[in-house]
Design a protein around this motif. Structure first.
Motif, PDB file in Angstrom:
ATOM      1  N   VAL A  53       0.843  -1.211   0.000  1.00  0.00           N
ATOM      2  CA  VAL A  53       0.000   0.000   0.000  1.00  0.00           C
ATOM      3  C   VAL A  53       0.871   1.252   0.000  1.00  0.00           C
ATOM      4  CG1 VAL A  53      -1.617   1.362   1.381  1.00  0.00           C
ATOM      5  CG2 VAL A  53      -2.020  -1.079   1.043  1.00  0.00           C
ATOM      6  N   ILE A  54       1.938   1.241   0.792  1.00  0.00           N
ATOM      7  CA  ILE A  54       2.839   2.400   0.828  1.00  0.00           C
ATOM      8  C   ILE A  54       3.485   2.619  -0.538  1.00  0.00           C
ATOM      9  CG2 ILE A  54       5.008   3.268   1.795  1.00  0.00           C
ATOM     10  CD1 ILE A  54       4.212   1.924   4.435  1.00  0.00           C
ATOM     11  N   MET A  55       3.939   1.521  -1.178  1.00  0.00           N
ATOM     12  CA  MET A  55       4.548   1.644  -2.507  1.00  0.00           C
ATOM     13  C   MET A  55       3.558   2.217  -3.518  1.00  0.00           C
ATOM     14  SD  MET A  55       7.094  -1.597  -3.157  1.00  0.00           S
ATOM     15  CE  MET A  55       5.744  -2.761  -3.328  1.00  0.00           C
ATOM     16  N   ILE A  56       2.326   1.734  -3.455  1.00  0.00           N
ATOM     17  CA  ILE A  56       1.298   2.209  -4.401  1.00  0.00           C
ATOM     18  C   ILE A  56       0.984   3.686  -4.151  1.00  0.00           C
ATOM     19  CG2 ILE A  56      -1.103   1.937  -5.100  1.00  0.00           C
ATOM     20  CD1 ILE A  56       0.760  -0.214  -6.167  1.00  0.00           C
ATOM     21  N   LEU A  57       0.880   4.061  -2.875  1.00  0.00           N
ATOM     22  CA  LEU A  57       0.559   5.462  -2.559  1.00  0.00           C
ATOM     23  C   LEU A  57       1.676   6.401  -3.040  1.00  0.00           C
ATOM     24  CD1 LEU A  57      -0.931   5.146   1.050  1.00  0.00           C
ATOM     25  CD2 LEU A  57      -2.158   5.608  -1.087  1.00  0.00           C
ATOM     26  N   ILE A  58       2.923   5.978  -2.863  1.00  0.00           N
ATOM     27  CA  ILE A  58       4.037   6.812  -3.331  1.00  0.00           C
ATOM     28  C   ILE A  58       4.024   6.901  -4.855  1.00  0.00           C
ATOM     29  CG2 ILE A  58       6.557   6.981  -3.452  1.00  0.00           C
ATOM     30  CD1 ILE A  58       6.674   5.680  -0.698  1.00  0.00           C
ATOM     31  N   SER A  59       3.759   5.771  -5.513  1.00  0.00           N
ATOM     32  CA  SER A  59       3.718   5.772  -6.980  1.00  0.00           C
ATOM     33  C   SER A  59       2.571   6.613  -7.514  1.00  0.00           C
ATOM     34  CB  SER A  59       3.582   4.327  -7.494  1.00  0.00           C
ATOM     35  OG  SER A  59       4.650   3.533  -7.073  1.00  0.00           O
ATOM     36  N   THR A  60       1.490   6.729  -6.735  1.00  0.00           N
ATOM     37  CA  THR A  60       0.310   7.477  -7.186  1.00  0.00           C
ATOM     38  C   THR A  60       0.548   8.988  -7.155  1.00  0.00           C
ATOM     39  OG1 THR A  60      -1.069   5.689  -6.280  1.00  0.00           O
ATOM     40  CG2 THR A  60      -2.192   7.731  -6.816  1.00  0.00           C
ATOM     41  N   ILE A  61       1.514   9.411  -6.355  1.00  0.00           N
ATOM     42  CA  ILE A  61       1.765  10.863  -6.250  1.00  0.00           C
ATOM     43  C   ILE A  61       2.081  11.470  -7.611  1.00  0.00           C
ATOM     44  CG2 ILE A  61       3.331  12.604  -5.288  1.00  0.00           C
ATOM     45  CD1 ILE A  61       3.612  10.810  -2.821  1.00  0.00           C
ATOM     46  N   TYR A  62       2.886  10.764  -8.417  1.00  0.00           N
ATOM     47  CA  TYR A  62       3.314  11.314  -9.714  1.00  0.00           C
ATOM     48  C   TYR A  62       2.142  11.566 -10.662  1.00  0.00           C
ATOM     49  CZ  TYR A  62       5.553  11.670 -14.270  1.00  0.00           C
ATOM     50  OH  TYR A  62       5.927  12.094 -15.522  1.00  0.00           O
ATOM     51  N   PRO A  63       1.263  10.575 -10.947  1.00  0.00           N
ATOM     52  CA  PRO A  63       0.141  10.871 -11.862  1.00  0.00           C
ATOM     53  C   PRO A  63      -0.807  11.934 -11.320  1.00  0.00           C
ATOM     54  CG  PRO A  63      -0.110   8.688 -10.889  1.00  0.00           C
ATOM     55  CD  PRO A  63       1.262   9.151 -10.564  1.00  0.00           C
ATOM     56  N   LEU A  64      -0.985  11.993  -9.993  1.00  0.00           N
ATOM     57  CA  LEU A  64      -1.884  13.013  -9.431  1.00  0.00           C
ATOM     58  C   LEU A  64      -1.298  14.409  -9.631  1.00  0.00           C
ATOM     59  CD1 LEU A  64      -3.097  11.358  -6.097  1.00  0.00           C
ATOM     60  CD2 LEU A  64      -4.125  11.280  -8.379  1.00  0.00           C
ATOM     61  N   ARG A  65       0.002  14.553  -9.471  1.00  0.00           N
ATOM     62  CA  ARG A  65       0.652  15.852  -9.704  1.00  0.00           C
ATOM     63  C   ARG A  65       0.587  16.231 -11.181  1.00  0.00           C
ATOM     64  NH1 ARG A  65       4.110  18.191  -6.101  1.00  0.00           N
ATOM     65  NH2 ARG A  65       5.503  18.858  -7.783  1.00  0.00           N
ATOM     66  N   LYS A  66       0.770  15.249 -12.058  1.00  0.00           N
ATOM     67  CA  LYS A  66       0.692  15.536 -13.497  1.00  0.00           C
ATOM     68  C   LYS A  66      -0.702  15.989 -13.897  1.00  0.00           C
ATOM     69  CE  LYS A  66       3.494  14.918 -16.235  1.00  0.00           C
ATOM     70  NZ  LYS A  66       4.529  15.819 -16.793  1.00  0.00           N
ATOM     71  N   ILE A  67      -1.732  15.370 -13.291  1.00  0.00           N
ATOM     72  CA  ILE A  67      -3.108  15.776 -13.591  1.00  0.00           C
ATOM     73  C   ILE A  67      -3.380  17.179 -13.068  1.00  0.00           C
ATOM     74  CG2 ILE A  67      -5.537  15.290 -13.061  1.00  0.00           C
ATOM     75  CD1 ILE A  67      -4.776  12.297 -13.078  1.00  0.00           C
ATOM     76  N   SER A  68      -2.852  17.491 -11.870  1.00  0.00           N
ATOM     77  CA  SER A  68      -3.058  18.832 -11.294  1.00  0.00           C
ATOM     78  C   SER A  68      -2.451  19.914 -12.183  1.00  0.00           C
ATOM     79  CB  SER A  68      -2.444  18.905  -9.897  1.00  0.00           C
ATOM     80  OG  SER A  68      -3.077  18.004  -9.019  1.00  0.00           O
ATOM     81  N   ARG A  69      -1.311  19.617 -12.784  1.00  0.00           N
ATOM     82  CA  ARG A  69      -0.604  20.618 -13.588  1.00  0.00           C
ATOM     83  C   ARG A  69      -0.903  20.493 -15.077  1.00  0.00           C
ATOM     84  NH1 ARG A  69       5.458  20.343 -10.836  1.00  0.00           N
ATOM     85  NH2 ARG A  69       4.808  20.920  -8.722  1.00  0.00           N
ATOM     86  N   LEU A  70      -1.839  19.611 -15.425  1.00  0.00           N
ATOM     87  CA  LEU A  70      -2.136  19.345 -16.825  1.00  0.00           C
ATOM     88  C   LEU A  70      -2.727  20.573 -17.517  1.00  0.00           C
ATOM     89  CD1 LEU A  70      -2.181  16.967 -18.912  1.00  0.00           C
ATOM     90  CD2 LEU A  70      -4.593  16.692 -18.310  1.00  0.00           C
ATOM     91  N   LYS A  71      -2.166  20.931 -18.673  1.00  0.00           N
ATOM     92  CA  LYS A  71      -2.707  21.982 -19.515  1.00  0.00           C
ATOM     93  C   LYS A  71      -3.430  21.313 -20.673  1.00  0.00           C
ATOM     94  CE  LYS A  71       0.919  25.263 -18.276  1.00  0.00           C
ATOM     95  NZ  LYS A  71       2.035  26.130 -18.757  1.00  0.00           N
ATOM     96  N   VAL A  72      -4.728  21.604 -20.781  1.00  0.00           N
ATOM     97  CA  VAL A  72      -5.589  20.867 -21.704  1.00  0.00           C
ATOM     98  C   VAL A  72      -5.113  20.998 -23.147  1.00  0.00           C
ATOM     99  CG1 VAL A  72      -7.932  20.647 -22.590  1.00  0.00           C
ATOM    100  CG2 VAL A  72      -7.554  21.125 -20.168  1.00  0.00           C
ATOM    101  N   ILE A  73      -4.735  22.204 -23.573  1.00  0.00           N
ATOM    102  CA  ILE A  73      -4.336  22.409 -24.969  1.00  0.00           C
ATOM    103  C   ILE A  73      -3.097  21.584 -25.296  1.00  0.00           C
ATOM    104  CG2 ILE A  73      -3.591  24.108 -26.681  1.00  0.00           C
ATOM    105  CD1 ILE A  73      -6.509  24.343 -25.790  1.00  0.00           C
ATOM    106  N   GLU A  74      -2.099  21.592 -24.396  1.00  0.00           N
ATOM    107  CA  GLU A  74      -0.882  20.812 -24.627  1.00  0.00           C
ATOM    108  C   GLU A  74      -1.184  19.308 -24.638  1.00  0.00           C
ATOM    109  OE1 GLU A  74       2.112  21.741 -21.832  1.00  0.00           O
ATOM    110  OE2 GLU A  74       2.301  23.838 -22.447  1.00  0.00           O
ATOM    111  N   ALA A  75      -2.085  18.884 -23.752  1.00  0.00           N
ATOM    112  CA  ALA A  75      -2.445  17.476 -23.698  1.00  0.00           C
ATOM    113  C   ALA A  75      -3.143  17.015 -24.975  1.00  0.00           C
ATOM    114  CB  ALA A  75      -3.343  17.209 -22.497  1.00  0.00           C
ATOM    115  N   LEU A  76      -4.040  17.875 -25.527  1.00  0.00           N
ATOM    116  CA  LEU A  76      -4.744  17.498 -26.731  1.00  0.00           C
ATOM    117  C   LEU A  76      -3.815  17.447 -27.950  1.00  0.00           C
ATOM    118  CD1 LEU A  76      -8.011  19.625 -26.269  1.00  0.00           C
ATOM    119  CD2 LEU A  76      -7.772  17.144 -26.100  1.00  0.00           C
ATOM    120  N   ARG A  77      -2.736  18.229 -27.931  1.00  0.00           N
ATOM    121  CA  ARG A  77      -1.782  18.214 -29.031  1.00  0.00           C
ATOM    122  C   ARG A  77      -0.747  17.103 -28.917  1.00  0.00           C
ATOM    123  NH1 ARG A  77      -0.430  24.716 -29.380  1.00  0.00           N
ATOM    124  NH2 ARG A  77      -2.413  25.339 -30.351  1.00  0.00           N
ATOM    125  N   SER A  78      -0.692  16.445 -27.765  1.00  0.00           N
ATOM    126  CA  SER A  78       0.363  15.437 -27.547  1.00  0.00           C
ATOM    127  C   SER A  78       0.105  14.189 -28.371  1.00  0.00           C
ATOM    128  CB  SER A  78       0.446  15.070 -26.058  1.00  0.00           C
ATOM    129  OG  SER A  78      -0.737  14.435 -25.649  1.00  0.00           O
TER     130      SER A  78
END
Length: 473
Positions: free
Chosen positions: A448-473
């Motif tokens: 559970v600890i490993m999963i929670l630490i690994s989850t931090i990265y995608p959650l931060r990426k979603i928080s900082r996600l810019k929609v226009i850049e994401a749609l062009r990727s």
């Protein structure tokens, strides 16, 4: 919540290969971690139980100087009233008086330093029951020849018996375990093997003038039942002690280090031998649990009963500091291996997460652009990660459980050079698993600890996600 769970579950299986690989890495990490730790802890428990239940006891009442200077001089007066008072303490199972000292033992041309342990045969039956450890069967070259001549045992079974020549066994179960025959072979051939390998043995009576000798020591001295041994040592207050004692029985101790050097006699015989009438060196106490809390509670209660000022109660850990340190050191090395294993697996999981985020960046942009809140998207990704970890975790725990249960009741018996190496270290060549305990459930916490630490990265990426850049990727 149910809708989020359904979406997360479907998302997992959109890329089956990634899900299977990640779950499999967690599965193997949990599986091997549980099995390794179970074998390690099981070996410790077996070794500790062998020392505690058949020799020292969980607690010992002894002279305050005896541990640092284990001479017969540091003994104390024994009374049945003290033993009775201790036996009435809550959680106490049995109390047995002992005299423990050292002597030089000789049998023929062989001589060796040995531990002399004096017991009360009746009280000892309730404490360690040494009668169960008497050697009942012995495989010798003569017994193998008799088995061959009987014609009732096939050649493949005889070859297994020949590998165990020199072995001594206190029970049928241990002999069966050593031979490693199939269930059908045990049923057909073990009765004949037992009949031809059976040996006579005897136990001590209350005022017996004889002794029992541990199996390995008897082999070294080349003595058997009916022979005599000579003991020489130092008695009470420097008196010289020497005597000739007939061997009444051969006893197989579960700890090789003790089995190599133990002579057992009755307390009256030892008191006459050491010239210490009315004295003992310890009162050994067995309790209901090896828990530190219970041991310390019982220890404190017994100490309140000791009013003479020269006796004290000590736990088995205080009596065996070298053993405790050896176990702690070996345990720490095992923990380091588990940390390394999980460390490698963590980066495998984290690499999968990085790949997943990179692949699904456009998907995240589309979902947010059509109105999904980032908070909801984070929740779905978190559920995905927890499901991914849970699949591997549950599968690993379920797969390891039958193995733990099987080898708990049918432990691995090592043979050959590996067995000799373990016995040289003073351990019995047997590897049982430990029953389910904190080590088993802690694997879930680690995952559970490993999963929670690994989850931090995608959650931060979603928080900082810019929609226009994401749609062009």
């Amino acid at each position: 919540m149910a809708e989020d769970f359904k979406i997360a579950w479907r998302n997992l299986w959109r890329n089956r290969r990634r899900t299977v690989i990640t779950s499999a890495s967690i599965f193997f990490a949990v599986f091997f971690a549980v099995i390794m730790r179970s074998y390690q802890l099981g070996s410790y428990d077996y070794m500790i139980s062998g020392i505690i239940e058949s020799y020292s006891g969980y607690l010992q009442v002894q002279h305050i100087k005896f541990q640092d200077d284990p001479l017969i001089d540091n003994s104390f007066s024994y009374s049945d009233s003290l033993a009775a008072a201790i036996s009435r303490v809550d959680k106490v199972v049995s109390v047995a008086p002992h005299i423990e000292s050292f002597a030089l033992v000789s049998g023929g041309t062989q001589t060796k330093g040995t531990i002399v342990l004096a017991i009360d045969p009746e009280k000892e039956r309730e404490f360690s029951n040494p009668e169960k450890k008497l050697v009942k069967y012995r495989i010798t070259r003569e017994s193998v020849d008799l088995i061959k001549r009987s014609g009732k045992v096939p050649a493949n079974v005889i070859s297994e018996i020949e590998r165990s020549i020199g072995g001594a066994y206190s029970s049928r179960a241990r002999l069966e375990l050593e031979l490693g025959l199939t269930e059908n072979e045990n049923e057909l051939f073990i009765p004949e093997i037992l009949k031809l390998c059976e040996v006579s043995n005897g136990f001590l009576a209350i005022n017996d003038e004889g002794v029992m000798v541990s199996d390995r020591l008897a082999g070294y001295l080349k003595v058997s039942i009916g022979d005599s041994i000579i003991l020489m040592g130092q008695g009470y207050h420097g008196a010289s002690s020497a005597g000739i004692f007939p061997v009444r029985g051969i006893i197989k101790m579960p700890v090789p280090d003790i089995d190599n050097r133990l002579v057992i006699m009755t307390i009256p015989t030892a008191q006459r031998f050491f010239d210490s009438e009315g004295m003992i060196t310890s009162l050994s106490v067995n309790i209901t649990s090896r828990s530190h809390r219970i041991m310390n509670e019982v220890k404190n209660k017994i100490n309140l009963l000791l009013t003479d000022g020269i006796t004290v109660t000590k736990t088995w850990e205080e009596l065996n500091p070298v053993l405790v340190q050896a176990i702690q050191g070996d345990s720490q090395s095992g923990m380091a291996m588990l940390v390394l294993l999980y460390f490698i697996i963590f980066f495998g999981i984290f690499g999968t997460v990085l790949m997943m985020v990179a692949e699904r960046k456009r998907e995240f942009g589309v979902l947010i652009s059509i109105g999904m809140q980032k908070r909801k998207l984070k929740k779905i990704i978190s559920i995905e990660m927890m499901l991914l970890g849970s699949i591997g975790l549950v599968a690993g725990l379920l797969a390891s459980s039958p193995i733990i249960m099987y080898f708990y009741y049918s432990p691995v018996l090592l043979k050959g050079d590996l067995a000799k190496m373990m016995e040289d270290y003073g351990w019995d060549a047997m590897m049982p698993t430990a029953w389910f305990g904190p080590y088993f459930y802690w694997q879930a916490v680690v995952v559970v600890i490993m999963i929670l630490i690994s989850t931090i990265y995608p959650l931060r990426k979603i928080s900082r996600l810019k929609v226009i850049e994401a749609l062009r990727s």
